[in-house]
Design an enzyme around this catalytic site. Structure first.
Site, PDB file in Angstrom:
ATOM      1  N   HIS A  71       0.797  -1.224   0.000  1.00 15.31           N
ATOM      2  CA  HIS A  71       0.000   0.000   0.000  1.00 15.31           C
ATOM      3  C   HIS A  71       0.832   1.277   0.000  1.00 15.31           C
ATOM      4  O   HIS A  71       1.906   1.351   0.581  1.00 15.31           O
ATOM      5  CB  HIS A  71      -1.058   0.002   1.108  1.00 15.31           C
ATOM      6  CG  HIS A  71      -0.590   0.049   2.532  1.00 15.31           C
ATOM      7  ND1 HIS A  71      -0.441   1.227   3.208  1.00 15.31           N
ATOM      8  CD2 HIS A  71      -0.295  -0.926   3.420  1.00 15.31           C
ATOM      9  CE1 HIS A  71      -0.068   0.970   4.464  1.00 15.31           C
ATOM     10  NE2 HIS A  71       0.035  -0.337   4.614  1.00 15.31           N
ATOM     11  N   ASP A 185       5.598   1.925   7.320  1.00 15.63           N
ATOM     12  CA  ASP A 185       4.317   1.285   7.035  1.00 15.63           C
ATOM     13  C   ASP A 185       3.609   2.150   6.002  1.00 15.63           C
ATOM     14  O   ASP A 185       3.044   3.177   6.358  1.00 15.63           O
ATOM     15  CB  ASP A 185       3.503   1.160   8.316  1.00 15.63           C
ATOM     16  CG  ASP A 185       2.105   0.604   8.094  1.00 15.63           C
ATOM     17  OD1 ASP A 185       1.804   0.159   6.985  1.00 15.63           O
ATOM     18  OD2 ASP A 185       1.310   0.630   9.059  1.00 15.63           O
ATOM     19  N   GLU A 215      -5.255   1.580   2.316  1.00 19.94           N
ATOM     20  CA  GLU A 215      -5.178   0.369   3.153  1.00 19.94           C
ATOM     21  C   GLU A 215      -5.497   0.689   4.597  1.00 19.94           C
ATOM     22  O   GLU A 215      -6.203  -0.054   5.277  1.00 19.94           O
ATOM     23  CB  GLU A 215      -3.772  -0.243   3.048  1.00 19.94           C
ATOM     24  CG  GLU A 215      -3.632  -1.624   3.710  1.00 19.94           C
ATOM     25  CD  GLU A 215      -3.247  -1.596   5.188  1.00 19.94           C
ATOM     26  OE1 GLU A 215      -3.255  -2.665   5.828  1.00 19.94           O
ATOM     27  OE2 GLU A 215      -2.934  -0.513   5.733  1.00 19.94           O
ATOM     28  N   GLU A 216      -4.950   1.813   5.074  1.00 20.07           N
ATOM     29  CA  GLU A 216      -5.052   2.153   6.502  1.00 20.07           C
ATOM     30  C   GLU A 216      -6.471   2.498   6.935  1.00 20.07           C
ATOM     31  O   GLU A 216      -6.748   2.637   8.121  1.00 20.07           O
ATOM     32  CB  GLU A 216      -4.115   3.325   6.839  1.00 20.07           C
ATOM     33  CG  GLU A 216      -2.624   3.049   6.619  1.00 20.07           C
ATOM     34  CD  GLU A 216      -2.029   2.095   7.644  1.00 20.07           C
ATOM     35  OE1 GLU A 216      -2.743   1.644   8.561  1.00 20.07           O
ATOM     36  OE2 GLU A 216      -0.828   1.799   7.512  1.00 20.07           O
ATOM     37  N   ASP A 238       3.823  -6.058   3.611  1.00 14.25           N
ATOM     38  CA  ASP A 238       3.529  -4.993   4.571  1.00 14.25           C
ATOM     39  C   ASP A 238       4.465  -5.155   5.773  1.00 14.25           C
ATOM     40  O   ASP A 238       5.230  -6.112   5.845  1.00 14.25           O
ATOM     41  CB  ASP A 238       2.054  -5.080   5.010  1.00 14.25           C
ATOM     42  CG  ASP A 238       1.464  -3.726   5.400  1.00 14.25           C
ATOM     43  OD1 ASP A 238       2.213  -2.864   5.911  1.00 14.25           O
ATOM     44  OD2 ASP A 238       0.257  -3.531   5.222  1.00 14.25           O
ATOM     45  N   HIS A 330       3.087   3.117  13.295  1.00 12.47           N
ATOM     46  CA  HIS A 330       2.190   4.272  13.320  1.00 12.47           C
ATOM     47  C   HIS A 330       2.725   5.389  14.221  1.00 12.47           C
ATOM     48  O   HIS A 330       2.001   5.952  15.042  1.00 12.47           O
ATOM     49  CB  HIS A 330       0.760   3.857  13.722  1.00 12.47           C
ATOM     50  CG  HIS A 330       0.078   3.041  12.667  1.00 12.47           C
ATOM     51  ND1 HIS A 330      -1.286   2.842  12.632  1.00 12.47           N
ATOM     52  CD2 HIS A 330       0.575   2.385  11.586  1.00 12.47           C
ATOM     53  CE1 HIS A 330      -1.587   2.089  11.576  1.00 12.47           C
ATOM     54  NE2 HIS A 330      -0.479   1.796  10.931  1.00 12.47           N
TER      55      HIS A 330
HETATM   56 CO    CO Z   1      -0.543   0.465   9.114  1.00 17.80          CO
HETATM   57 ZN    ZN Z   2       0.546  -1.250   6.490  1.00 15.92          ZN
END
Ligand code: CO
Ligand code: ZN
Length: 368
Positions: A71, A185, A215-216, A238, A330
């Site tokens: 992603h 990420d 994606e998130e 990922d 994150h």
């Molecule tokens: Co993520």
């Molecule tokens: Zn991810």
């Protein structure tokens, strides 16, 4: 096989470039344009779908098709309200630990294209009562200060309701081959998938690379791109939560940084993410072993990836996941080891080059 320093340096440069790009979910244009630029010289076909996925193919000689998905989006924020005095309230886009937000540096996108620097305000200890000191401030009470003194000044800078906001942090080299920064990420997965796609020599099996959007915020790009690609097998690339840090017991580490990419078995709460078929797990492990690629296997109790949506596309699409162990997910200081990134590329390339069209096309019929 061991990476040469020059190979890790090349990966560092690619990852720096990709993490520098700013693209919260649904606003991935900067990332998309870079990816298209990289793919154009090496692809037989490229298309962009209505959700902004980039889908590139290297055509093989048979009908069998492997899809690799990573992603493009990163978690971020969006302007929710601008006060009379020029402070900016925001809404989250993607999953945040709100305890990390106060005092962060951010960038707010002007509709003219500039990224305006700002900071998230934080109360000084001098002004906190003992009760306030103990609990984190709720996200909806936090605000961004761009140095402006009025709403008009903010608006004149091109900032308005809905303007995207990203973390402001650049990729830093730490000791050895480790790096830290924002958006690993999933720009690390994107880097691995991109590099593997660029390097791959198509044989019998067609290789499709999907750089997915959103994606998130619910695996949205993967949902529609896997429908149109309709592969025999899809692998999502990922990050996974490496929890190999002080204060965490061995059994809760999930994965360890520097021990190679992980091959996913299960994720999501109580298996509500993906439960990968044993045949796909076994094949990935077999390829890693016979190619001498260090690897781990992964049981992740929370969180999931694009593969979960892909698996539920159409009548069901066989799917697996290769993850890059990453700490502090994150946050502006996500941390990984470039060697794990290198071995992720190697595993993807080895897997693709060892695929037999017959095995691949039979996957949808053999249920294990
Ligand atoms: Co993520
Ligand atoms: Zn991810």
């Amino acid at each position: 096989m061991h990476p040469e320093p020059s190979q890790l340096e090349e990966l560092f440069r690619l990852l720096s470039k990709l993490t520098e790009l700013r693209g919260i979910s649904g606003r991935e244009t900067e990332v998309r344009e870079f990816i298209i630029e990289q793919l154009e010289p090496v692809s037989d076909s490229i298309r962009i779908d209505p959700l902004g996925n980039v889908i590139a193919q290297k055509k093989g000689s048979s009908n069998a098709k492997l899809m690799i998905a990573a992603h493009m989006d990163e978690i971020g924020l969006m302007v929710r309200h601008i006060t009379e005095e020029g402070f900016i309230y925001f809404s989250p886009i993607g999953g945040w630990n709100e305890a990390i937000l106060p005092a962060l540096r951010v960038r707010v996108r002007s509709f003219r294209g500039a990224w305006v620097p700002g900071v998230i305000g934080v109360r000084p200890p001098h002004l906190l009562s003992p009760e306030e000191r103990d609990k984190p401030v709720k996200m909806d009470k936090l605000f961004i200060d761009i140095g402006a003194s009025s709403r008009e000044e903010v608006e004149e800078m091109g900032i308005r309701k809905g303007s995207p906001i990203v973390l402001d942090s650049s990729l830093t080299r730490l000791a050895g081959t480790r790096v830290a920064g924002k958006a690993l990420d999933d720009r690390s997965g994107l880097a691995a998938a991109l590099k593997a796609f660029i390097d791959a020599d198509p044989g019998e099996v067609s290789l499709v690379f999907a750089a997915t959007s959103q994606e998130e915020v619910g695996l949205k790009g993967a949902t529609v791109s896997s429908y149109s690609v309709n592969p025999d097998l899809a692998l999502a690339v990922d990050v996974t939560a490496a929890n190999d840090v002080p204060g965490v017991d061995e059994q809760d580490a999930v994965a360890k940084v520097g021990m190679g990419p992980t091959i996913k078995i299960v994720d999501g709460q109580s298996g509500r993410g993906i439960i990968v078929s044993e045949e796909i797990i076994d094949k990935l492990v077999e390829v890693a072993k016979n190619s001498n690629i260090p690897h781990q296997v992964e049981v992740l109790p929370r969180g999931t990836t694009d593969a979960t949506a892909i698996q539920l596309s159409r009548e069901g699409i066989p799917a697996g996941v290769i993850s890059i162990p990453t700490r502090y997910l994150h946050s502006p200081v996500e941390l990984l080891d470039l060697k794990d990134l290198y071995y992720t590329v190697e595993l993807l390339k080895a897997f693709y080059s060892q695929l037999e069209p017959g095995w691949l096309e039979g996957l949808k019929k053999r249920i294990r």
